[in-house]
Scaffold this active site. Structure first.
Site, PDB file in Angstrom:
ATOM      1  N   ASP A 153       1.763 -19.299  -9.034  1.00  0.00           N
ATOM      2  CA  ASP A 153       2.085 -18.435  -8.163  1.00  0.00           C
ATOM      3  C   ASP A 153       1.677 -18.836  -6.789  1.00  0.00           C
ATOM      4  O   ASP A 153       0.641 -18.120  -6.063  1.00  0.00           O
ATOM      5  CB  ASP A 153       2.010 -16.887  -8.445  1.00  0.00           C
ATOM      6  CG  ASP A 153       2.341 -16.028  -7.153  1.00  0.00           C
ATOM      7  OD1 ASP A 153       3.266 -16.485  -6.527  1.00  0.00           O
ATOM      8  OD2 ASP A 153       1.936 -14.705  -7.362  1.00  0.00           O
ATOM      9  N   SER A 154       2.256 -19.852  -6.086  1.00  0.00           N
ATOM     10  CA  SER A 154       1.641 -20.374  -4.661  1.00  0.00           C
ATOM     11  C   SER A 154       2.407 -20.222  -3.505  1.00  0.00           C
ATOM     12  O   SER A 154       3.590 -19.627  -3.832  1.00  0.00           O
ATOM     13  CB  SER A 154       1.411 -21.850  -5.185  1.00  0.00           C
ATOM     14  OG  SER A 154       2.707 -22.389  -5.238  1.00  0.00           O
TER      15      SER A 154
HETATM   16  N1  AG3 Z   1       4.721 -16.988  -3.386  1.00  0.00           N
HETATM   17  C1  AG3 Z   1       5.797 -17.748  -2.874  1.00  0.00           C
HETATM   18  C2  AG3 Z   1       6.244 -17.439  -1.586  1.00  0.00           C
HETATM   19  C3  AG3 Z   1       6.936 -18.618  -1.179  1.00  0.00           C
HETATM   20  C4  AG3 Z   1       7.850 -18.033  -0.159  1.00  0.00           C
HETATM   21  N2  AG3 Z   1       8.049 -19.269   1.002  1.00  0.00           N
HETATM   22  C5  AG3 Z   1       8.745 -18.958   1.995  1.00  0.00           C
HETATM   23  N3  AG3 Z   1       8.975 -17.736   2.510  1.00  0.00           N
HETATM   24  N4  AG3 Z   1       9.012 -19.923   2.771  1.00  0.00           N
HETATM   25  C6  AG3 Z   1       4.717 -15.596  -3.335  1.00  0.00           C
HETATM   26  C7  AG3 Z   1       3.255 -14.803  -3.491  1.00  0.00           C
HETATM   27  C8  AG3 Z   1       3.700 -13.619  -4.231  1.00  0.00           C
HETATM   28  N5  AG3 Z   1       2.573 -13.468  -5.172  1.00  0.00           N
END
Ligand code: AG3
Length: 275
Positions: A153-154
């Protein structure tokens, strides 16, 4: 005066949130972190200018990134979350009553800020089965073993998260798993960044016997259409029912989320050339 936060999705597209105020702004060792109080989406966590999660729609992302791989496994006892410092993935993983959930987050500030401003998301940290490791996920995975499910989850695959989308990392993930292990990862939007999905799909296909892509609709992420990958050496199929309440995921959705629109399907075929 009206206050807005805009994420630039492409040089020509952006999505704006009208905000009540900025609750937090810190520049950590790794990234620039903001929390805004929005009008319509509750508190909003932004890292390096990109929306990570909002209180209103976080359930979509967290349910999907967790329940899809967790229900593919017959009995996940040891779960690893790489990234996921806000705690949302750990919260969902606990619904499967595993023995242990390990969260490896490189940036302690993300955890601290989430506990303070996103308490409903970070609630998992109060559970004694959740173990937080503040360190580089790549190093942690390299020396890990015996996980049943590994969830990556990155942030987007630029900057600190880049290495989490490489074949070498996928090999380390495979070695860190028990037989029957399942991994899942967020892969960006096929609308603006099909290459992110394609690269992850191809690299995973070189490492795992089975790789599947699934989609979810997340209103605050670029384009709203979000892709995830799941990979395993065992067949990818639902082995259990969700015996807890959900708001987005359902056992019927498990297979329909893997039915891809043609333009997305095309990026997940081995013979298709990357463009
Ligand atoms: N992680 C992935 C978020 C990616 C969003 N990208 C963007 N907005 N350009 C979410 C973390 C949640 N635990």
């Amino acid at each position: 005066m009206e206050l807005w936060f805009d994420e630039l999705h492409t040089p020509n597209m952006r999505l704006g949130f009208r905000i009540k105020r900025e609750l937090e702004h810190v520049r950590s060792e790794y990234q620039d972190i903001h929390v805004f109080e929005t009008y319509d989406y509750g508190n909003l966590l932004v890292i390096d200018g990109t929306v990570q999660t909002t209180e209103r729609d976080e359930f979509i992302y967290h349910e999907m990134i967790v329940h899809m791989p967790m229900l593919t496994h017959s009995s996940p006892e040891r779960v690893l979350i790489v990234g996921g410092g806000d705690g949302g993935a750990a919260r969902e993983a606990l619904k499967h009553e595993p023995e242990e959930v390990h969260v490896v987050e490189i940036d302690e500030k993300v955890v601290e800020i989430s506990k303070k401003y996103l308490p409903g998301i970070a609630s998992a940290y109060e559970d004694s089965r959740v173990h937080l490791h503040v360190e580089d996920g790549i190093k942690f995975v390299k020396r890990s073993s015996k996980f049943d499910v590994i969830i990556v989850d990155s942030t987007d695959p630029v900057g600190p998260a880049e290495g989490l989308f490489h074949e070498d990392f996928y090999r380390d993930i495979k070695s860190a798993m028990n037989p029957g292990g399942v991994m899942a990862q967020q892969c960006g939007t096929p609308v603006y960044h099909p290459e992110e999905l394609r690269n992850a799909y191809l690299a995973l296909s070189r490492v795992f016997r089975y790789v599947r892509v699934f989609l979810a609709y997340i209103p605050t992420y670029p384009s709203g259409m979000w892709a995830f990958v799941m990979a395993s050496d065992s067949e990818i199929k639902r082995r259990r029912n969700a015996d807890f309440p959900t708001r987005y995921y359902s056992d019927r959705l498990y297979s329909s989320a893997m039915v891809l629109p043609e333009f997305v399907e095309k990026y997940c075929k081995d013979e298709c050339k990357s463009d």
